[in-house]
Design an enzyme around this catalytic site. Structure first.
Site, PDB file in Angstrom:
ATOM      1  N   LYS A 115       0.845  -1.214   0.000  1.00 33.94           N
ATOM      2  CA  LYS A 115       0.000   0.000   0.000  1.00 33.94           C
ATOM      3  C   LYS A 115       0.871   1.251   0.000  1.00 33.94           C
ATOM      4  O   LYS A 115       0.666   2.173   0.794  1.00 33.94           O
ATOM      5  CB  LYS A 115      -0.956  -0.014   1.192  1.00 33.94           C
TER       6      LYS A 115
HETATM    7  P1  OMP Z   1      -7.572 -11.550   6.046  1.00 35.13           P
HETATM    8  O1  OMP Z   1      -8.636 -10.677   6.623  1.00 35.13           O
HETATM    9  O2  OMP Z   1      -6.823 -12.326   7.072  1.00 35.13           O
HETATM   10  O3  OMP Z   1      -8.100 -12.409   4.926  1.00 35.13           O
HETATM   11  O4  OMP Z   1      -6.449 -10.588   5.418  1.00 35.13           O
HETATM   12  C1  OMP Z   1      -6.737  -9.590   4.487  1.00 35.13           C
HETATM   13  C2  OMP Z   1      -5.473  -9.109   3.815  1.00 35.13           C
HETATM   14  O5  OMP Z   1      -5.856  -8.227   2.750  1.00 35.13           O
HETATM   15  C3  OMP Z   1      -4.542  -8.315   4.702  1.00 35.13           C
HETATM   16  O6  OMP Z   1      -3.205  -8.493   4.260  1.00 35.13           O
HETATM   17  C4  OMP Z   1      -4.970  -6.873   4.465  1.00 35.13           C
HETATM   18  O7  OMP Z   1      -3.929  -5.948   4.671  1.00 35.13           O
HETATM   19  C5  OMP Z   1      -5.371  -6.903   2.984  1.00 35.13           C
HETATM   20  N1  OMP Z   1      -6.407  -5.922   2.594  1.00 35.13           N
HETATM   21  C6  OMP Z   1      -7.580  -5.835   3.296  1.00 35.13           C
HETATM   22  O8  OMP Z   1      -7.859  -6.606   4.229  1.00 35.13           O
HETATM   23  N2  OMP Z   1      -8.491  -4.857   2.969  1.00 35.13           N
HETATM   24  C7  OMP Z   1      -8.304  -3.994   1.938  1.00 35.13           C
HETATM   25  O9  OMP Z   1      -9.162  -3.183   1.670  1.00 35.13           O
HETATM   26  C8  OMP Z   1      -7.113  -4.102   1.191  1.00 35.13           C
HETATM   27  C9  OMP Z   1      -6.216  -5.108   1.472  1.00 35.13           C
HETATM   28  C10 OMP Z   1      -5.170  -5.345   0.461  1.00 35.13           C
HETATM   29  O10 OMP Z   1      -4.735  -4.364  -0.158  1.00 35.13           O
HETATM   30  O11 OMP Z   1      -4.861  -6.483   0.171  1.00 35.13           O
END
Ligand code: OMP
Length: 262
Positions: free
Chosen positions: A92
């Protein structure tokens, strides 16, 4: 091969839109197990069911230098053993131009990621050094999955929410650079419909399935393209900490494919 072509081929080969997030929380690892060792087990268990992997740099930075080494080793392990599966480094990032140039060198040359997640808040020049790396993907945050995403992203700007303005800009930049995608969190099923109208056939990275309780069915209904593509659906904790990560990944892949067939 550029990122979008690599991703497209990986989707075809795996028949999957699933991306697994490699987010090893140091607190959750067994004693003396490194983040790389943890990731290796997850990768070997899930590689047949995914079109991409997405390590989030934060989990590695938390550990210091050994964490960064584990991140690098993870990406190199993927490049060597699974060269057809693209790696998205979730960082990000974006900054003033010359700083982003250094970020691009770190992410694309040192870590050798195929794509990066990028923050659009600082505007075009902050993203340009990423965009100029045309063989790599730049995945711009459009509407995120977190509870406070509306604080800024839903603010009205000349009668339209800010996230729609972001989507319009990303579409415009993509006309020139052709290497952009956007992030749309799975907790935003109504917004994804509006973004899809603006974004045409662009691909969205969709995190927020699993622990964050995104609605997979609605996201697929509102975001998939007619050809069953256009989404890369990412899950981290619900897969990497599952009793059986392979089965969890296979089940999620199959569930997504159910919606792809309409
Ligand atoms: P889980 O919730 O464990 O599936 O993880 C979600 C992953 O996606 C993490 O690495 C977050 O940083 C990322 N993420 C989000 O959860 N929300 C977003 O809006 C964007 C991201 C991302 O850019 O991947």
């Amino acid at each position: 091969m550029d990122f979008k072509t690599k991703l497209d081929k990986a989707i075809s080969k795996s028949s999957s839109l699933l991306c697994v997030g490699l987010d090893p929380d140091p607190q959750k690892l067994k004693k003396s197990e490194s983040q790389f060792q943890f990731n290796k087990i997850i990768i070997e268990a899930t590689a047949a069911f995914v079109c991409a992997y997405k390590p989030n740099i934060g989990f590695y930075e938390a550990v210091g230098l050994t964490g960064l080494e584990d991140l690098k080793n993870t990406i190199f392990f993927l490049k060597k053993n699974y060269p057809l599966i693209p790696v998205i480094l979730d960082a990000k990032r974006a900054d003033i131009g010359n700083t982003t140039l250094s970020l691009a060198e770190a992410i694309f040359d040192f870590y050798q990621a195929d794509a990066v997640t990028a923050n659009p808040y600082m505007g075009f020049d902050s993203l340009e050094p990423f965009l100029k790396r045309r063989d790599r993907g730049v995945i711009v945050l459009c509407h995120t999955s977190n509870p406070s995403s509306a604080d800024f992203q839903e603010l009205s700007v000349n009668g339209q929410p800010l996230y729609i303005k972001v989507a319009q800009k990303v579409v415009q930049w993509n006309k020139k650079y052709k290497n952009l995608l956007m992030v749309v969190g799975a907790t935003n099923p109504t917004q994804i419909k509006r973004i899809r109208r603006v974004a045409g056939d662009m691909t969205f990275l969709v995190p927020g399935i699993g622990v964050q309780s995104g609605n997979l069915e609605k996201i697929c209904q509102n975001g998939l393209l007619k050809n069953g593509r256009g989404l890369v659906i990412s899950a981290s904790r619900s897969i990497i900490y599952a009793q059986d990560p392979a089965m969890e990944a296979q089940n999620l892949k199959n569930e997504i494919n159910k919606y792809r067939q309409g």
